[in-house]
Design a protein around this motif. Structure first.
Motif, PDB file in Angstrom:
ATOM      1  N   MET A 148       0.914  -1.257  -0.173  1.00 11.18           N
ATOM      2  CA  MET A 148       0.073   0.168   0.124  1.00 11.18           C
ATOM      3  C   MET A 148       1.033   1.408   0.107  1.00 11.18           C
ATOM      4  SD  MET A 148      -3.345  -1.158   2.527  1.00 11.18           S
ATOM      5  CE  MET A 148      -4.161  -2.440   2.176  1.00 11.18           C
ATOM      6  N   THR A 149       1.983   1.231   0.536  1.00 16.19           N
ATOM      7  CA  THR A 149       2.949   2.242   0.423  1.00 16.19           C
ATOM      8  C   THR A 149       3.302   2.802  -0.959  1.00 16.19           C
ATOM      9  OG1 THR A 149       4.840   0.739   0.891  1.00 16.19           O
ATOM     10  CG2 THR A 149       4.075   1.568   2.596  1.00 16.19           C
ATOM     11  N   GLN A 150       3.261   2.069  -1.966  1.00 21.82           N
ATOM     12  CA  GLN A 150       3.483   2.388  -3.177  1.00 21.82           C
ATOM     13  C   GLN A 150       2.332   2.898  -4.072  1.00 21.82           C
ATOM     14  OE1 GLN A 150       5.094  -0.804  -5.809  1.00 21.82           O
ATOM     15  NE2 GLN A 150       6.774  -0.775  -4.988  1.00 21.82           N
ATOM     16  N   ALA A 151       1.139   3.209  -3.289  1.00 21.43           N
ATOM     17  CA  ALA A 151      -0.086   3.784  -3.668  1.00 21.43           C
ATOM     18  C   ALA A 151       0.156   5.211  -3.734  1.00 21.43           C
ATOM     19  CB  ALA A 151      -1.432   3.087  -3.230  1.00 21.43           C
ATOM     20  N   ASP A 152      -0.534   5.914  -4.817  1.00 16.36           N
ATOM     21  CA  ASP A 152      -0.453   7.323  -4.523  1.00 16.36           C
ATOM     22  C   ASP A 152      -1.492   7.889  -3.327  1.00 16.36           C
ATOM     23  OD1 ASP A 152      -1.969  10.314  -5.503  1.00 16.36           O
ATOM     24  OD2 ASP A 152      -0.580  10.093  -6.727  1.00 16.36           O
ATOM     25  N   LYS A 153      -0.822   8.985  -2.846  1.00 14.44           N
ATOM     26  CA  LYS A 153      -1.142   9.295  -1.413  1.00 14.44           C
ATOM     27  C   LYS A 153      -2.970   9.810  -1.693  1.00 14.44           C
ATOM     28  CE  LYS A 153       0.075  14.134  -2.427  1.00 14.44           C
ATOM     29  NZ  LYS A 153       0.900  15.365  -1.903  1.00 14.44           N
ATOM     30  N   SER A 154      -3.197  10.020  -2.679  1.00 11.07           N
ATOM     31  CA  SER A 154      -4.918  10.101  -2.789  1.00 11.07           C
ATOM     32  C   SER A 154      -5.786   9.047  -3.111  1.00 11.07           C
ATOM     33  CB  SER A 154      -4.813  11.494  -3.974  1.00 11.07           C
ATOM     34  OG  SER A 154      -4.534  10.788  -5.350  1.00 11.07           O
TER      35      SER A 154
END
Length: 459
Positions: A148-154
């Motif tokens: 999940m850390t690779q997902a965009d912050k939005s």
């Protein structure tokens, strides 16, 4: 060490491959000056037997340590290549970081100050993942469980959870993935606030909806119904009046999504189930492949109508999903014969009267996109002149055309290695299919373009 008359070392003398970390002490009683220090490479002085034995022992220990290190690196690289979805530094990189080595691989896996960058794939790992798939199949995507850390912050938390469920095939069927996606997007809309100086119609799609779609696609390729529904949703967003209040616009979008789910999924499945059940008559022997919730509901609906029939379940030998279908039907009192692979296909097909499929998608040329192995079942039915009926919601019909199973497909991430891999779907040509049942009625499979035109008029 013995030397030749010209001062060069003889070929029979042992040659050290690398210098030992321990310095060789000169024999007792000799001076340690530079001019009088023995030099094995120049052959100025012959080493004693004890010194040769000591040097051989040190070289043997160095070789053993080097072989052990190579084994550990190879083991770590094998672990990475066998799990393409797993990200992070390989065992060789971890070993290199512990020793303080600054090679290119360790640099790619480390951040500033030597701190490892979390959850990032190194170039060597990406190369290894690509090498496991032959180049001619490199265009086919594969689901992968991304941190999940690779997902965009939005990316919304609901979409993050949905992506993980899709990547692990917890939500598998195309229509179930579509429903879950729309519900997640509804939560994204409800939590959205338009930034100052922007409007919802122009800001939401590129800056909010786009990252959600990108993350879901990176976890697992979108099915055709998801693509159709996302295009519909973008169209609804573009129709929002610029002067309308944000709360009113969000409420209208959420209501439109609810209506879409009710009409295109829930009501459509009910209509297809009843229409398919009416095609099953007393004395029929229905052959099905694997498990589909739409096929299951159709068989149960036909049984509730009082129809007396039996079922042959030919299962996918890799997933065994048909076992659950056979147990469910048998618990309701339907006579079921179960076959765990294709070994009894021809024999069961001779006794069957019709074959029932649920399509993941229908192409505009009438070809069916379904679970891998469906084409083999349809081919056997065609050879024995059995009726083949396909159940499919109109949201799963695409304007694209496919004549083979390699243009659109997915690679099974659980069964993918350098030696072999498995495709999740196949494409069944229209000539092997007889009828297509949708919420708009029962038509010939080659009439899919007509259904597309009706949907365009409806929209």
């Amino acid at each position: 060490m013995s030397t030749e008359p010209n001062g060069e070392p003889s070929q029979g003398a042992p040659q050290p491959k690398e210098q030992s970390s321990k310095s060789i002490q000169p024999p007792k009683g000799e001076k340690t000056g530079t001019a009088e220090t023995p030099n094995a490479l120049s052959g100025e002085k012959k080493l004693s037997g004890a010194e040769l034995k000591k040097k051989a022992k040190e070289e043997k220990a160095a070789k053993r340590a080097l072989a052990k290190a190579s084994k550990e690196v190879a083991k770590g690289e094998a672990a990475v290549s066998s799990s393409p979805g797993q990200l992070g530094p390989s065992a060789g990189e971890v070993k290199g970081n512990k020793k303080g080595k600054q090679d290119a691989t360790a640099t790619a896996g480390s951040g500033a100050g030597g701190r490892p960058t979390p959850n990032r794939a190194t170039p060597s790992m990406v190369a290894e993942q690509k090498a496991t798939i032959p180049e001619c199949f490199s265009h086919l995507p594969m689901a992968k469980r991304l941190p999940m850390t690779q997902a965009d912050k939005s990316v919304h938390p609901a979409v993050l959870a949905l992506g993980q469920q899709m990547a692990t095939f917890t939500i598998d069927e195309s229509i179930n993935r579509l429903r879950a996606t729309l519900l997640a997007f509804k939560r994204v809309i409800a939590s959205y606030s338009t930034p100052a100086g922007h409007t919802l119609a122009r800001h939401f799609t590129p800056h909010v909806l786009g990252p959600q779609i990108d993350y879901l696609t990176s976890c697992r390729p979108m099915c055709f119904s998801m693509g159709n529904a996302i295009r519909w949703l973008k169209l609804q967003i573009s129709k929002i009046d610029m002067d309308s209040k944000e709360e009113d616009a969000k409420r209208d979008l959420c209501r439109a999504i609810d209506n879409f789910i009710t009409e295109r999924i829930t009501a459509a499945d009910e209509v297809i189930t009843e229409s398919g059940a009416k095609h099953i008559e007393n004395g029929d022997v229905v052959l099905v492949y694997g498990r589909s919730s739409l096929v299951e509901r159709t068989l149960l609906c036909a049984y509730s109508f009082g129809t007396n029939f039996s079922v042959f379940v030919i299962d996918d030998p890799y997933e065994r999903a048909g076992q659950l279908l056979a147990k469910t039907l048998a618990a309701e009192g339907i006579k079921v014969t179960y076959c765990g692979d294709f070994g009894g296909l021809i024999n069961h097909m001779r006794h069957a009267t019709k074959v029932l499929f649920a399509a993941d998608a229908m192409f505009s040329n009438g070809a069916m996109y379904a679970r891998a192995g469906a084409c083999d079942v349809a081919l056997a039915a065609n050879e024995l002149e059995k009726e083949v009926i396909t159940l499919c919601e109109t949201i799963n019909i695409t304007e694209r055309v496919a004549t083979d199973s390699l243009t659109y497909n997915e690679i099974d991430p659980e069964r993918c290695s350098a030696e072999a891999f498995r495709l999740l779907f196949d494409t069944t040509p229209v000539k092997y299919l007889n009828a297509l049942i949708t919420e708009l009625g029962c038509v010939a499979s080659k009439s899919a373009p007509i259904l597309l035109r009706k949907l365009e008029e409806f929209n």
